[in-house]
Design a protein around this motif. Sequence first.
Motif: not given
Length: 267
Positions: A164-191
Amino acid sequence: MNRKLLGIATVAAILAAVVTAVLGIVDVFARTVDIPPAIYFSCLLLVLGAHLSYVYAQTEVLEHRTSVMERRMTGATVEVFENRDEWLQRMIELGVNSPFVATLHYSDPPALLGGRSDEYFRRLNASVRRRQTAMVYRRVATVSSPEKARWLLRTVRELRDCPNFSLSWIDVDHRTTPLLCMEVGQDSGVHYTFVFSTVPTGGAVSAVLVRDNAVGQAALSAFERIWDKSHKLMEGRAVNAAVIRQLAERFNLLQSDEFKELEQRAV
């Protein structure tokens, strides 16, 4: 049914009713005109069909308006966090019980971040191992240093037997390129969706948590596009030997203990 079809159905119903009424008047006041019963029958069917189309269209309009009203009544809930450890703790609370987690992890490895960063990954990884049939976790990470690459290789080693676990990577340097992170899940049927900027070592980062299904679906759609283009280190128990080697070569880790151990286990 859209507004154009609704208008056509309405006009057809009116015209059919008018034609039927005219034929009835002619039949009553002009007995010399012989109107076949088939014409009456056809007009009645036209009236009935147009009326049913109109009723169906009105029903769809009503359902749409009801959906909009429900949406406005429920609304999205938003939480804003100014303290990094507070939103990490909130992500832990929600993530360990979510049926799925999709996260864009653009930061330094947790050992360098400090605070609750290490606890977050430790708790989520433990949840992945414990809830193998009740949780699916996917993570996309940026890799900008050998330390981060080593951490990813250790993660593959730790969770390679979890379907049930998957992992990938992208070749981007987050230290020099400002990026927007996010995490999506579900709680009590609501995203729920966490949105935050790249987490710097020792830095303070604000975060926003939005509990709303529509926002969650939009965030998942964005995640899928990034996931599709990322380099898959592992997808469930399927570990990608070529991508593992690519990552190790990229950061000169072919002689590292992390890579050698994975290679010995026939990655």
